[in-house]
Design an enzyme around this catalytic site. Sequence first.
Site, mmCIF file in Angstrom:
data_model
loop_
_atom_site.group_PDB
_atom_site.id
_atom_site.type_symbol
_atom_site.label_atom_id
_atom_site.label_comp_id
_atom_site.label_asym_id
_atom_site.label_seq_id
_atom_site.Cartn_x
_atom_site.Cartn_y
_atom_site.Cartn_z
ATOM 1 N N SER A 180 -8.902 2.519 7.828
ATOM 2 C CA SER A 180 -8.225 2.229 9.092
ATOM 3 C C SER A 180 -7.312 1.021 8.952
ATOM 4 O O SER A 180 -6.776 0.507 9.911
ATOM 5 C CB SER A 180 -9.252 1.978 10.186
ATOM 6 O OG SER A 180 -10.139 0.954 9.768
ATOM 7 N N ASP A 214 -16.820 -11.006 -4.930
ATOM 8 C CA ASP A 214 -17.495 -10.088 -5.852
ATOM 9 C C ASP A 214 -16.706 -9.893 -7.148
ATOM 10 O O ASP A 214 -17.283 -9.693 -8.209
ATOM 11 C CB ASP A 214 -17.741 -8.740 -5.178
ATOM 12 C CG ASP A 214 -16.446 -8.086 -4.737
ATOM 13 O OD1 ASP A 214 -15.733 -8.705 -3.927
ATOM 14 O OD2 ASP A 214 -16.132 -6.974 -5.219
ATOM 15 N N ASP A 260 5.290 -17.351 -16.400
ATOM 16 C CA ASP A 260 4.109 -17.870 -17.098
ATOM 17 C C ASP A 260 2.820 -17.324 -16.510
ATOM 18 O O ASP A 260 1.812 -17.205 -17.202
ATOM 19 C CB ASP A 260 4.088 -19.405 -17.008
ATOM 20 C CG ASP A 260 5.296 -20.029 -17.681
ATOM 21 O OD1 ASP A 260 5.523 -19.722 -18.860
ATOM 22 O OD2 ASP A 260 6.022 -20.796 -17.023
ATOM 23 N N GLU A 281 -8.972 -14.675 -4.672
ATOM 24 C CA GLU A 281 -10.026 -13.963 -3.937
ATOM 25 C C GLU A 281 -10.658 -14.888 -2.891
ATOM 26 O O GLU A 281 -10.919 -16.061 -3.176
ATOM 27 C CB GLU A 281 -11.106 -13.482 -4.925
ATOM 28 C CG GLU A 281 -12.175 -12.626 -4.270
ATOM 29 C CD GLU A 281 -13.094 -11.953 -5.278
ATOM 30 O OE1 GLU A 281 -13.644 -12.665 -6.141
ATOM 31 O OE2 GLU A 281 -13.265 -10.708 -5.206
ATOM 32 N N GLY A 314 -8.933 -3.988 -5.611
ATOM 33 C CA GLY A 314 -8.385 -4.156 -6.954
ATOM 34 C C GLY A 314 -7.295 -3.170 -7.339
ATOM 35 O O GLY A 314 -6.921 -3.102 -8.507
ATOM 36 N N GLY A 315 -6.738 -2.441 -6.358
ATOM 37 C CA GLY A 315 -5.649 -1.513 -6.689
ATOM 38 C C GLY A 315 -4.399 -2.252 -7.154
ATOM 39 O O GLY A 315 -3.835 -1.951 -8.208
ATOM 40 N N THR A 338 -7.785 10.105 4.209
ATOM 41 C CA THR A 338 -8.450 8.847 3.865
ATOM 42 C C THR A 338 -9.290 8.393 5.045
ATOM 43 O O THR A 338 -9.098 8.861 6.173
ATOM 44 C CB THR A 338 -7.448 7.734 3.486
ATOM 45 O OG1 THR A 338 -8.193 6.573 3.062
ATOM 46 C CG2 THR A 338 -6.593 7.329 4.689
ATOM 47 N N ASN A 394 0.928 -7.419 8.153
ATOM 48 C CA ASN A 394 0.472 -6.822 9.411
ATOM 49 C C ASN A 394 -0.574 -7.695 10.090
ATOM 50 O O ASN A 394 -1.761 -7.408 10.083
ATOM 51 C CB ASN A 394 -0.039 -5.407 9.156
ATOM 52 C CG ASN A 394 1.085 -4.493 8.728
ATOM 53 O OD1 ASN A 394 2.216 -4.621 9.195
ATOM 54 N ND2 ASN A 394 0.799 -3.575 7.819
ATOM 55 N N LYS A 439 9.508 -18.894 5.889
ATOM 56 C CA LYS A 439 9.917 -18.171 7.111
ATOM 57 C C LYS A 439 9.366 -16.756 7.136
ATOM 58 O O LYS A 439 9.995 -15.854 7.694
ATOM 59 C CB LYS A 439 11.453 -18.106 7.253
ATOM 60 C CG LYS A 439 12.218 -19.363 6.886
ATOM 61 C CD LYS A 439 11.935 -20.505 7.799
ATOM 62 C CE LYS A 439 12.758 -21.721 7.425
ATOM 63 N NZ LYS A 439 12.257 -22.927 8.091
ATOM 64 N N LYS A 462 0.803 -1.221 0.000
ATOM 65 C CA LYS A 462 0.000 0.000 0.000
ATOM 66 C C LYS A 462 0.837 1.273 0.000
ATOM 67 O O LYS A 462 0.385 2.313 -0.486
ATOM 68 C CB LYS A 462 -0.918 0.011 1.221
ATOM 69 C CG LYS A 462 -1.978 -1.061 1.211
ATOM 70 C CD LYS A 462 -3.171 -0.651 0.381
ATOM 71 C CE LYS A 462 -4.305 -1.668 0.491
ATOM 72 N NZ LYS A 462 -5.471 -1.266 -0.305
#
Lengths: 328, 328
Positions: B85, B217, B179, B211, B188-189, B82, B313, B279, B60
């Site tokens: 959270s 969706d 491949d 997904e 979808g970013g 933004t 995270n 790992k 991100k």
Amino acid sequence: MSHPPSAAALPEFAAVLDAAARIAPHARLTPILRDEALDALSGATLYFKAEHLQRGGAFKFRGACNAAWALPDELAARGVLTHSSGNHGAALALAAASRGIAAHVVVPDGAVRTKLALIEAAGAHVHRCAPTLAARETACVELMQTLGTTLIHPYENPQVIAGQGTVALELLHALPDLDALVVPIGGGGLAAGSALSLQALAPRCELVLAEPAGASDAAQSLRSGARVTAFTPHTICDGLRAGIGAPNFALLRAAGAGVITVDDAETRAAMRLLWQHLKQTVEPSSATVLAAVLQQRARFAGHRVGLILSGGNVDLDAIAFCARCGAG
Amino acid sequence: MSHPPSAAALPEFAAVLDAAARIAPHARLTPILRDEALDALSGATLYFKAEHLQRGGAFKFRGACNAAWALPDELAARGVLTHSSGNHGAALALAAASRGIAAHVVVPDGAVRTKLALIEAAGAHVHRCAPTLAARETACVELMQTLGTTLIHPYENPQVIAGQGTVALELLHALPDLDALVVPIGGGGLAAGSALSLQALAPRCELVLAEPAGASDAAQSLRSGARVTAFTPHTICDGLRAGIGAPNFALLRAAGAGVITVDDAETRAAMRLLWQHLKQTVEPSSATVLAAVLQQRARFAGHRVGLILSGGNVDLDAIAFCARCGAG
């Protein structure tokens, strides 16, 4: 299985360079990882050399690979042998496979299941024996006599020490101006190999050994000037329970290495920090290096510090996913 | 907060190249990790792009950094905003700090403590609101009107999409002949950005989206050709609960991306395999990519497959060290 210290047996830096060339086609160039949160916690700039991402999950592959490939063809054809049921056993099995020769690993009953699985997966011949030192030595001697196979000691073998020295070699090539390098110490293969590379490439970089308080024979040995061999280890760091080897002690004493001892609670806390911030699954032995830096913040504050994460073969059933209550 | 799809709003590959140059001084070039045991399990050759080692612990940061630095000075001076959270909130806070501008993050009551801590640690202004969509939108509109701050949507913003495309860009520079590339999909970013890089650099490389079955969706949208917006997510993959965005859907439809849906049990098993063999501490969203490959072994057998580990995270109290029974 051991041998007395002798000047002739001590490897020099040239052997580390030879090892680097010998293992290059087989070993992984491991990444150096950074994390700002751990920098902030320590007050230093930390560079983690990720040897838990080495083949076999530990730096041990380097030394074993160097030793396996350094053998003359006629000896190599008879295979290699160890009685380590830990990371060295799996590393030697992988190293032998890379040369297409046999590996024999003497494993005492009751060895850790996950480490045994690694050894078997690498295609080694596993020889079980009773869980006593005498039984292990008898089994090894029998194999050496009947098969003519070569024993590769996990940390006293000079080719093993030279191979382990390639970790610091790679780190110093990437970061020539480190102020300190922190390395875990058990038998001292990684530590002694690191000393060779540091003395040759970065003589002003301090070598600091991280040792569990419950197996602090290296600290006692280097302080007193006489190698301590009689002690009973008591620590969660299963990779650091071995006593310091004779050539390892000689090399580290000559290098003026210092030791920081850390208790298991400090190691657990550091292991958790590495999982949380560096996102790395390491075994307790690896976490001692961060524990040492956090214990002595003032000593390292403002410095550029290399830390070797030595291995990541941790039993997830015990630690990561809770087997006791089913959570996870 | 959303906007209708429009051809003008869709970023192109040139924007990914611009993003790469813009974020290079701030973002990390993440390593590509390999493991023989996972290769053996899958029957394929797997290359893991380690975005959980990106700053902020997720890919991100790339998109947020690109968006923050792409703003003209006069807009940037008023800060960015933004209401995420999750990882985007922390990433935008870090990105704003890298430019020396303010970040405002609207956080609903009840947000995950560890993610909130990351947002606060990065120095963002946190604005709390009730845990409803209406309350979040009201808070955002107020901040935009009073401060003139710019809303950076977590996955529909074209600069965000372009920034996320730099992950695949780096991977394809290192490995031009993959491949297939397997990418997790939520809003979808990352998926849409990957599509831009793949179409430009490796048009024969298949784009596969992983997904969660409990938030499928994107699979439904791409199958039917009409974007599904009404659904209630139910999955442990907290990073993949968002619905696919409008420009994201348009880009992925044009790219002919396929979707593999995985259930949470497959994701948990894959997460454990990544911890044990690679790992790496990853969050459930990241593990969907390995789950997808293992679910469809025949499809990937013998192929060179890139997989993006999107974030790390994870709440260790819940997963790594058992809070329920005290083990660990």
